[in-house]
Design a protein around this motif. Sequence first.
Motif, PDB file in Angstrom:
ATOM      1  N   GLU A 161      40.209 -54.789  74.107  1.00 16.69           N
ATOM      2  CA  GLU A 161      40.661 -56.098  74.528  1.00 16.69           C
ATOM      3  C   GLU A 161      40.039 -56.554  75.842  1.00 16.69           C
ATOM      4  O   GLU A 161      39.873 -57.735  76.071  1.00 16.69           O
ATOM      5  N   ASN A 162      39.704 -55.637  76.720  1.00 16.59           N
ATOM      6  CA  ASN A 162      39.195 -55.981  78.038  1.00 16.59           C
ATOM      7  C   ASN A 162      37.695 -56.261  77.967  1.00 16.59           C
ATOM      8  O   ASN A 162      36.922 -55.418  77.511  1.00 16.59           O
ATOM      9  N   LYS A 163      37.281 -57.435  78.444  1.00 21.96           N
ATOM     10  CA  LYS A 163      35.858 -57.791  78.346  1.00 21.96           C
ATOM     11  C   LYS A 163      34.990 -56.883  79.211  1.00 21.96           C
ATOM     12  O   LYS A 163      33.847 -56.615  78.866  1.00 21.96           O
ATOM     13  N   TYR A 164      35.536 -56.381  80.315  1.00 18.59           N
ATOM     14  CA  TYR A 164      34.766 -55.468  81.160  1.00 18.59           C
ATOM     15  C   TYR A 164      34.564 -54.119  80.473  1.00 18.59           C
ATOM     16  O   TYR A 164      33.525 -53.482  80.623  1.00 18.59           O
ATOM     17  N   ALA A 165      35.549 -53.680  79.703  1.00 18.95           N
ATOM     18  CA  ALA A 165      35.414 -52.437  78.956  1.00 18.95           C
ATOM     19  C   ALA A 165      34.364 -52.584  77.857  1.00 18.95           C
ATOM     20  O   ALA A 165      33.623 -51.651  77.575  1.00 18.95           O
ATOM     21  N   VAL A 166      34.301 -53.762  77.243  1.00 19.37           N
ATOM     22  CA  VAL A 166      33.291 -54.010  76.214  1.00 19.37           C
ATOM     23  C   VAL A 166      31.900 -53.958  76.826  1.00 19.37           C
ATOM     24  O   VAL A 166      30.988 -53.330  76.275  1.00 19.37           O
ATOM     25  N   ILE A 167      31.729 -54.597  77.971  1.00 20.91           N
ATOM     26  CA  ILE A 167      30.430 -54.588  78.648  1.00 20.91           C
ATOM     27  C   ILE A 167      30.054 -53.168  79.049  1.00 20.91           C
ATOM     28  O   ILE A 167      28.914 -52.736  78.849  1.00 20.91           O
ATOM     29  N   ALA A 168      31.008 -52.411  79.595  1.00 24.16           N
ATOM     30  CA  ALA A 168      30.735 -51.028  79.991  1.00 24.16           C
ATOM     31  C   ALA A 168      30.379 -50.162  78.790  1.00 24.16           C
ATOM     32  O   ALA A 168      29.474 -49.320  78.867  1.00 24.16           O
ATOM     33  N   ALA A 169      31.056 -50.382  77.665  1.00 21.91           N
ATOM     34  CA  ALA A 169      30.768 -49.599  76.470  1.00 21.91           C
ATOM     35  C   ALA A 169      29.370 -49.896  75.931  1.00 21.91           C
ATOM     36  O   ALA A 169      28.642 -48.978  75.549  1.00 21.91           O
ATOM     37  N   VAL A 170      28.990 -51.164  75.919  1.00 23.46           N
ATOM     38  CA  VAL A 170      27.655 -51.530  75.418  1.00 23.46           C
ATOM     39  C   VAL A 170      26.570 -51.010  76.351  1.00 23.46           C
ATOM     40  O   VAL A 170      25.564 -50.450  75.892  1.00 23.46           O
ATOM     41  N   VAL A 171      26.769 -51.162  77.655  1.00 21.35           N
ATOM     42  CA  VAL A 171      25.779 -50.658  78.613  1.00 21.35           C
ATOM     43  C   VAL A 171      25.677 -49.137  78.521  1.00 21.35           C
ATOM     44  O   VAL A 171      24.576 -48.575  78.532  1.00 21.35           O
ATOM     45  N   GLY A 172      26.820 -48.459  78.407  1.00 12.25           N
ATOM     46  CA  GLY A 172      26.803 -47.001  78.263  1.00 12.25           C
ATOM     47  C   GLY A 172      26.115 -46.560  76.987  1.00 12.25           C
ATOM     48  O   GLY A 172      25.369 -45.581  76.976  1.00 12.25           O
ATOM     49  N   PHE A 173      26.355 -47.288  75.901  1.00 13.15           N
ATOM     50  CA  PHE A 173      25.706 -46.992  74.627  1.00 13.15           C
ATOM     51  C   PHE A 173      24.189 -47.114  74.747  1.00 13.15           C
ATOM     52  O   PHE A 173      23.446 -46.212  74.380  1.00 13.15           O
ATOM     53  N   LEU A 174      23.736 -48.247  75.286  1.00  9.36           N
ATOM     54  CA  LEU A 174      22.288 -48.477  75.400  1.00  9.36           C
ATOM     55  C   LEU A 174      21.628 -47.522  76.391  1.00  9.36           C
ATOM     56  O   LEU A 174      20.524 -47.022  76.135  1.00  9.36           O
ATOM     57  N   LEU A 175      22.304 -47.244  77.502  1.00  6.00           N
ATOM     58  CA  LEU A 175      21.743 -46.321  78.487  1.00  6.00           C
ATOM     59  C   LEU A 175      21.643 -44.908  77.923  1.00  6.00           C
ATOM     60  O   LEU A 175      20.633 -44.232  78.104  1.00  6.00           O
ATOM     61  N   THR A 176      22.674 -44.478  77.223  1.00  3.40           N
ATOM     62  CA  THR A 176      22.640 -43.150  76.608  1.00  3.40           C
ATOM     63  C   THR A 176      21.569 -43.074  75.525  1.00  3.40           C
ATOM     64  O   THR A 176      20.868 -42.074  75.408  1.00  3.40           O
ATOM     65  N   LEU A 177      21.441 -44.137  74.753  1.00  7.00           N
ATOM     66  CA  LEU A 177      20.401 -44.191  73.728  1.00  7.00           C
ATOM     67  C   LEU A 177      19.021 -44.062  74.351  1.00  7.00           C
ATOM     68  O   LEU A 177      18.152 -43.343  73.852  1.00  7.00           O
ATOM     69  N   TRP A 178      18.819 -44.737  75.479  1.00 11.86           N
ATOM     70  CA  TRP A 178      17.522 -44.710  76.163  1.00 11.86           C
ATOM     71  C   TRP A 178      17.267 -43.346  76.807  1.00 11.86           C
ATOM     72  O   TRP A 178      16.172 -42.797  76.702  1.00 11.86           O
ATOM     73  N   LEU A 179      18.284 -42.776  77.460  1.00 14.28           N
ATOM     74  CA  LEU A 179      18.095 -41.508  78.179  1.00 14.28           C
ATOM     75  C   LEU A 179      17.950 -40.305  77.253  1.00 14.28           C
ATOM     76  O   LEU A 179      17.360 -39.297  77.647  1.00 14.28           O
TER      77      LEU A 179
END
Length: 49
Positions: free
Chosen positions: A4-22
């Motif tokens: 529900e929290n838009k900041y949690a959604v942004i953090a989840a997407v950034v974490g997903f993409l960063l982990t995918l890249w690393l």
Amino acid sequence: MLIENKYAVIAAVVGFLLTLWLTDGSMIAAFGMLALIAGAAWAVRRLFG
């Protein structure tokens, strides 16, 4: 929406993409990070919201 929290959604997407890249494209690690952030956001919302 599952998160529900838009900041949690942004953090989840950034974490997903960063982990995918690393991890050079490891989908298991990326989805694990996504689940970890989403689970933490859900727990915080349940405990304090």
